[in-house]
Scaffold this motif. Structure first.
Motif, PDB file in Angstrom:
ATOM      1  N   GLU A  55      38.604  -2.956 -14.358  1.00 55.60           N
ATOM      2  CA  GLU A  55      39.258  -2.852 -13.050  1.00 55.60           C
ATOM      3  C   GLU A  55      39.552  -4.233 -12.460  1.00 55.60           C
ATOM      4  OE1 GLU A  55      40.565  -0.178 -11.601  1.00 55.60           O
ATOM      5  OE2 GLU A  55      39.922   0.972 -13.341  1.00 55.60           O
ATOM      6  N   TRP A  56      38.842  -5.249 -12.897  1.00 54.94           N
ATOM      7  CA  TRP A  56      39.035  -6.604 -12.388  1.00 54.94           C
ATOM      8  C   TRP A  56      40.242  -7.290 -13.021  1.00 54.94           C
ATOM      9  CZ3 TRP A  56      33.292  -8.433 -12.953  1.00 54.94           C
ATOM     10  CH2 TRP A  56      32.509  -7.755 -12.025  1.00 54.94           C
ATOM     11  N   THR A  57      40.785  -6.746 -14.089  1.00 60.32           N
ATOM     12  CA  THR A  57      41.892  -7.428 -14.756  1.00 60.32           C
ATOM     13  C   THR A  57      43.162  -7.417 -13.917  1.00 60.32           C
ATOM     14  OG1 THR A  57      42.549  -5.446 -15.981  1.00 60.32           O
ATOM     15  CG2 THR A  57      41.032  -6.973 -17.082  1.00 60.32           C
ATOM     16  N   LEU A  58      43.414  -6.353 -13.187  1.00 57.80           N
ATOM     17  CA  LEU A  58      44.654  -6.277 -12.420  1.00 57.80           C
ATOM     18  C   LEU A  58      44.730  -7.346 -11.334  1.00 57.80           C
ATOM     19  CD1 LEU A  58      47.325  -4.865 -12.151  1.00 57.80           C
ATOM     20  CD2 LEU A  58      46.252  -3.242 -10.609  1.00 57.80           C
ATOM     21  N   PRO A  59      43.712  -7.502 -10.481  1.00 60.05           N
ATOM     22  CA  PRO A  59      43.804  -8.574  -9.486  1.00 60.05           C
ATOM     23  C   PRO A  59      43.788  -9.970 -10.112  1.00 60.05           C
ATOM     24  CG  PRO A  59      41.975  -7.090  -8.962  1.00 60.05           C
ATOM     25  CD  PRO A  59      42.543  -6.678 -10.277  1.00 60.05           C
ATOM     26  N   SER A  60      43.097 -10.116 -11.224  1.00 61.66           N
ATOM     27  CA  SER A  60      42.979 -11.427 -11.856  1.00 61.66           C
ATOM     28  C   SER A  60      44.227 -11.815 -12.647  1.00 61.66           C
ATOM     29  CB  SER A  60      41.775 -11.453 -12.787  1.00 61.66           C
ATOM     30  OG  SER A  60      40.598 -11.182 -12.074  1.00 61.66           O
ATOM     31  N   PHE A  61      44.894 -10.837 -13.213  1.00 65.78           N
ATOM     32  CA  PHE A  61      46.061 -11.084 -14.065  1.00 65.78           C
ATOM     33  C   PHE A  61      47.200 -10.169 -13.616  1.00 65.78           C
ATOM     34  CE2 PHE A  61      42.181 -11.780 -16.540  1.00 65.78           C
ATOM     35  CZ  PHE A  61      42.354 -13.111 -16.919  1.00 65.78           C
ATOM     36  N   GLN A  62      47.776 -10.475 -12.482  1.00 66.12           N
ATOM     37  CA  GLN A  62      48.767  -9.592 -11.863  1.00 66.12           C
ATOM     38  C   GLN A  62      50.047  -9.454 -12.669  1.00 66.12           C
ATOM     39  OE1 GLN A  62      49.201 -10.909  -7.853  1.00 66.12           O
ATOM     40  NE2 GLN A  62      47.072 -10.489  -7.342  1.00 66.12           N
ATOM     41  N   THR A  63      50.333 -10.398 -13.548  1.00 70.70           N
ATOM     42  CA  THR A  63      51.550 -10.297 -14.348  1.00 70.70           C
ATOM     43  C   THR A  63      51.337  -9.475 -15.625  1.00 70.70           C
ATOM     44  OG1 THR A  63      51.049 -12.393 -15.441  1.00 70.70           O
ATOM     45  CG2 THR A  63      52.459 -12.484 -13.482  1.00 70.70           C
ATOM     46  N   PHE A  64      50.107  -9.108 -15.918  1.00 66.48           N
ATOM     47  CA  PHE A  64      49.811  -8.302 -17.101  1.00 66.48           C
ATOM     48  C   PHE A  64      50.127  -6.838 -16.827  1.00 66.48           C
ATOM     49  CE2 PHE A  64      46.436 -10.924 -19.578  1.00 66.48           C
ATOM     50  CZ  PHE A  64      47.191 -12.068 -19.430  1.00 66.48           C
ATOM     51  N   SER A  65      50.299  -6.080 -17.896  1.00 66.24           N
ATOM     52  CA  SER A  65      50.413  -4.634 -17.740  1.00 66.24           C
ATOM     53  C   SER A  65      49.060  -4.071 -17.316  1.00 66.24           C
ATOM     54  CB  SER A  65      50.884  -3.989 -19.046  1.00 66.24           C
ATOM     55  OG  SER A  65      49.956  -4.229 -20.077  1.00 66.24           O
ATOM     56  N   TYR A  66      49.054  -2.842 -16.887  1.00 66.63           N
ATOM     57  CA  TYR A  66      47.851  -2.216 -16.347  1.00 66.63           C
ATOM     58  C   TYR A  66      46.818  -2.016 -17.453  1.00 66.63           C
ATOM     59  CZ  TYR A  66      45.641   0.480 -12.614  1.00 66.63           C
ATOM     60  OH  TYR A  66      44.810   0.914 -11.614  1.00 66.63           O
ATOM     61  N   HIS A  67      45.777  -2.834 -17.473  1.00 72.63           N
ATOM     62  CA  HIS A  67      44.754  -2.796 -18.525  1.00 72.63           C
ATOM     63  C   HIS A  67      43.412  -2.330 -17.956  1.00 72.63           C
ATOM     64  CE1 HIS A  67      47.551  -4.876 -21.078  1.00 72.63           C
ATOM     65  NE2 HIS A  67      46.698  -4.801 -22.081  1.00 72.63           N
ATOM     66  N   ASN A  68      43.379  -1.124 -17.467  1.00 73.39           N
ATOM     67  CA  ASN A  68      42.124  -0.577 -16.957  1.00 73.39           C
ATOM     68  C   ASN A  68      41.571   0.414 -17.983  1.00 73.39           C
ATOM     69  OD1 ASN A  68      43.793   1.613 -16.731  1.00 73.39           O
ATOM     70  ND2 ASN A  68      43.403   1.985 -14.577  1.00 73.39           N
ATOM     71  N   ALA A  69      40.632   1.249 -17.557  1.00 76.12           N
ATOM     72  CA  ALA A  69      40.010   2.210 -18.477  1.00 76.12           C
ATOM     73  C   ALA A  69      41.043   3.175 -19.066  1.00 76.12           C
ATOM     74  CB  ALA A  69      38.912   2.978 -17.759  1.00 76.12           C
ATOM     75  N   THR A  70      42.057   3.523 -18.303  1.00 72.70           N
ATOM     76  CA  THR A  70      43.098   4.422 -18.801  1.00 72.70           C
ATOM     77  C   THR A  70      43.805   3.817 -20.007  1.00 72.70           C
ATOM     78  OG1 THR A  70      43.428   5.258 -16.566  1.00 72.70           O
ATOM     79  CG2 THR A  70      45.161   5.718 -18.148  1.00 72.70           C
ATOM     80  N   HIS A  71      44.073   2.535 -19.954  1.00 76.64           N
ATOM     81  CA  HIS A  71      44.703   1.856 -21.085  1.00 76.64           C
ATOM     82  C   HIS A  71      43.796   1.906 -22.315  1.00 76.64           C
ATOM     83  CE1 HIS A  71      46.999  -1.124 -23.334  1.00 76.64           C
ATOM     84  NE2 HIS A  71      45.856  -1.743 -23.566  1.00 76.64           N
ATOM     85  N   SER A  72      42.517   1.628 -22.117  1.00 79.14           N
ATOM     86  CA  SER A  72      41.561   1.669 -23.234  1.00 79.14           C
ATOM     87  C   SER A  72      41.465   3.066 -23.826  1.00 79.14           C
ATOM     88  CB  SER A  72      40.185   1.202 -22.766  1.00 79.14           C
ATOM     89  OG  SER A  72      40.242  -0.118 -22.331  1.00 79.14           O
ATOM     90  N   GLU A  73      41.458   4.076 -22.972  1.00 80.81           N
ATOM     91  CA  GLU A  73      41.422   5.461 -23.450  1.00 80.81           C
ATOM     92  C   GLU A  73      42.680   5.781 -24.256  1.00 80.81           C
ATOM     93  OE1 GLU A  73      40.862   7.635 -19.838  1.00 80.81           O
ATOM     94  OE2 GLU A  73      38.791   6.971 -19.636  1.00 80.81           O
ATOM     95  N   SER A  74      43.818   5.260 -23.829  1.00 84.86           N
ATOM     96  CA  SER A  74      45.069   5.479 -24.563  1.00 84.86           C
ATOM     97  C   SER A  74      45.035   4.814 -25.935  1.00 84.86           C
ATOM     98  CB  SER A  74      46.256   4.934 -23.771  1.00 84.86           C
ATOM     99  OG  SER A  74      46.427   5.643 -22.582  1.00 84.86           O
TER     100      SER A  74
END
Length: 96
Positions: A55-74
Motif C-alpha cells: 500500500e505504500w508503493t502508490l504514495p512513494s512511486f506515484q508514476t508507477f502503475s497500481y502495485h498493491n495487493a490486488t496487483h500481486s494477486e493478479s
C-alpha cells in the motif's frame, strides 16, 4: 478434481485449485509435518505483511502503475493459469 465452496448469495461455486490451496492441503493433511505448518504460517504472515507494505508503493512511486495487493494477486492468478491445476497439484510444499 473440481472444488466447490459455499457462497452465501448463490449456493455453491466452483473454485480453482490454487497454489495457496495446495499449500494449505499440505499443512492440514494427516501426514503434515512441522515444516508444512511453518510454511503455511509463513505464507499467511507474509501475505498480510506484504499487502500492507504494498500500500505504500502508490504514495512513494506515484508514476508507477497500481502495485498493491490486488496487483500481486493478479500476478499469482496468472501464474496459476499458466501452470494449470494439474501442475499445481504436483507442487511440493516448498514449491508453493
Amino acid at each position: 478434481m473440481e472444488k466447490w465452496e459455499p457462497n452465501l448469495e448463490n449456493g455453491w461455486i466452483h473454485t480453482a485449485h490454487t497454489i495457496e490451496r495446495q499449500l494449505k492441503l499440505y499443512a492440514k493433511s494427516d501426514e503434515a509435518t512441522e515444516r508444512h505448518q511453518i510454511l503455511w504460517h509463513a505464507w499467511n504472515q507474509n501475505k498480510r505483511w506484504l499487502a500492507q507494505l504494498l500500500e505504500w508503493t502508490l504514495p512513494s512511486f506515484q508514476t508507477f502503475s497500481y502495485h498493491n495487493a490486488t496487483h500481486s494477486e493478479s500476478v499469482l492468478y496468472n501464474i496459476e493459469r499458466l501452470l494449470g491445476e494439474e501442475r499445481i497439484k504436483k507442487l511440493s510444499a516448498t514449491d508453493c
